[in-house]
Write an enzyme that holds these catalytic residues in place. Structure first.
Site, PDB file in Angstrom:
ATOM      1  CG  HIS B  62     -23.702 -17.880 -44.838  1.00 54.56           C
ATOM      2  ND1 HIS B  62     -24.080 -19.126 -44.388  1.00 54.56           N
ATOM      3  CD2 HIS B  62     -22.877 -17.573 -44.008  1.00 54.56           C
ATOM      4  CE1 HIS B  62     -23.284 -19.418 -43.248  1.00 54.56           C
ATOM      5  NE2 HIS B  62     -22.606 -18.484 -43.150  1.00 54.56           N
ATOM      6  CG  HIS B  64     -19.421 -16.391 -42.611  1.00 54.48           C
ATOM      7  ND1 HIS B  64     -20.569 -15.983 -41.708  1.00 54.48           N
ATOM      8  CD2 HIS B  64     -18.865 -15.030 -42.628  1.00 54.48           C
ATOM      9  CE1 HIS B  64     -20.339 -14.897 -41.202  1.00 54.48           C
ATOM     10  NE2 HIS B  64     -19.507 -14.165 -41.921  1.00 54.48           N
ATOM     11  CG  ASP B  66     -18.098 -21.889 -41.629  1.00 52.43           C
ATOM     12  OD1 ASP B  66     -18.195 -20.810 -41.949  1.00 52.43           O
ATOM     13  OD2 ASP B  66     -18.829 -22.222 -40.368  1.00 52.43           O
ATOM     14  CG  HIS B  67     -21.311 -22.127 -44.193  1.00 49.19           C
ATOM     15  ND1 HIS B  67     -22.641 -23.072 -44.009  1.00 49.19           N
ATOM     16  CD2 HIS B  67     -20.810 -21.633 -42.919  1.00 49.19           C
ATOM     17  CE1 HIS B  67     -22.819 -22.863 -42.428  1.00 49.19           C
ATOM     18  NE2 HIS B  67     -21.897 -22.259 -42.052  1.00 49.19           N
TER      19      HIS B  67
END
Lengths: 304, 304
Positions: B62, B64, B66-67
């Protein structure tokens, strides 16, 4: 006022285990300025003595990934840590577009204010107690060197002279030191009567990525610290030319011509494990040359 | 075939000194698949036993930060290291736009090919020897779990039975093991006469960020390894609900219901220093629960 340089990322081109990509923090009093913000800078900050919440202004030298790809994660993390203070981002023309792009990635919108300002060659940005000057340097894309120059400090206070003029020790001394004229026994005494000449503040110049650039000689003139691109050693100068970088020796030549106090070598290619070779290379030309490493901290003291 | 899981970033939300943000590499034979790519993943790869040049496919759960914020630096670094092989990037709807944005930052254009493919809930991507299935999970933005399922392997070869049927040891054994019918003394013998039933391959499920999600029970069913969001411990379940995450205990409940062999807890909040609390929390429900740490490597063996 305490002035420290924290070297957060001293490597060039891409991160290596032993050096992260470009980022330098200058802590002046309680304010922290960040110069470039390569990928992973927020984690380097966590490993340092600094807090990323202290950073008020970020200066980007140019738009190669190893100098700015740490920005979006930085923007997001300070938000998750409830940043309220505004953040100021400066960079060459295009920085407004770039920050706009970075804020448009995935699901994110800052709830604090990010002010972005484009800086041109020759610009002087004035802040409380210091200014930041910009110079276009010689990379293969537009790139700015930045120079932090503190305002000059008041001259030395000559206590003996003051006493001999009949000024009593106490609040009047303080007024004179602050540049105010005082009156003693009906006689006006100007600060210049008891103070030496204003003393220059400290000066730190950060070149960004650049080939040896003549403009830097004047721009960095008499810096306390010159932080210069030193991607390669002299044996592969051709490679440095080709990619728009300097060798350690070339950085030292600029340092010598500019009459700086100290030279710190940064943007070290991942090929060098410790950088000793680069330091030796530079010291042949300029004795006060030092290769940097991540998390190194250098205090910049007043000269007088 | 060797199958290893390399946990490159086991932290959630933002990088901490002790855990980087999300990234998991699966090495299957000589191929490396990357699941999520938070900021700093390229440097985590350098610290691991893997080479970032081996990575053929990246799956993003996804959008966000941090990904996925490690993607642009990764794209640039493999280019600087002269990547020639194409790179495949998969993700939820919007991944094409996102990768386009990431490739438009600063001065960069890849000279190798980046193929981007949007994946929907229920999609099955078929590759040589395995497939990747996708499931929409329950986060606060669209998010996909991925499951790697190997093709089934041939059944066991019953040597005694083969010899009793008059098949001589040698090339004919090999043919039967490959699924081919052979002829011995004028008699046709099918592989099924000497081979057991096909044996299932291995199965690894990675949830991405999610609240406890009923769909995962079937999707992760009988996985050898379930890697589940475990951002918080049970004492702050309300926080987990609010941010679309799971507690360690909730992850363990899914693991138990899905009948998996092992549960690995990931996306650990930066508030936990070692994660022992989370492991204890999960083990109360499902004994084979383990908190992960960066650079942990887990081999996944055939069960039979």
């Amino acid at each position: 006022m305490q002035l420290d340089i924290h070297f957060l990322g001293t490597g060039g081109s891409w991160p290596a285990v032993h050096r992260n990509v470009s980022s330098i923090a200058i802590k002046r009093g309680s304010e922290v300025l960040l110069f470039d913000c390569g990928e992973g800078t927020q984690r380097q900050l966590q490993r340092s003595a600094l807090s990323y919440m202290q950073i008020s202004k970020i200066f980007i030298s140019h738009f190669h990934g190893d100098h700015f790809l740490g920005l979006p994660g930085f923007f997001q993390t300070i938000q998750l840590n409830e940043r309220k203070d505004p953040l100021y981002v400066f960079g060459p023309r295009g920085i407004k577009k770039l920050v706009g792009q970075l804020l448009d990635l995935g699901y994110f919108a800052p709830s604090y204010k990010i002010h972005v300002e484009e800086v041109d060659d020759g610009d002087v940005l004035t802040f409380d107690g210091y200014c930041i000057k910009a110079l276009a340097v010689c990379h293969n894309v537009p790139c700015l060197a930045y120079c932090l120059e503190e305002d000059s400090r008041p001259g030395k206070f000559h206590k003996k002279k003051a006493l001999s003029l009949g000024i009593p020790e106490g609040p009047l001394f303080n007024k004179l030191q602050k540049g105010l004229t005082v009156e003693v026994q009906g006689k006006k005494i100007a600060p210049s009567a008891v103070m030496g000449k204003p003393r220059p503040g400290r000066k730190i110049t950060i070149t960004g990525d650049t080939r040896p650039c003549d403009g830097l000689i004047e721009f960095a003139g008499k810096s306390d610290v010159l932080i210069h691109d030193s991607t390669f050693d002299s044996s592969i100068q051709q490679k440095a030319n080709e990619y728009g970088h300097s060798t350690a020796r070339q950085a030292a030549e600029i340092a010598q011509k500019a009459g700086v106090e100290k030279l710190f070598l940064v943007h070290i290619s991942p090929r060098y494990k410790d950088g000793k070779l680069l330091e030796e290379d530079a010291k042949k030309v300029f004795e006060e040359s030092y290769v940097t490493h991540d998390f190194m901290v250098a205090e910049v003291r007043y000269r007088n």
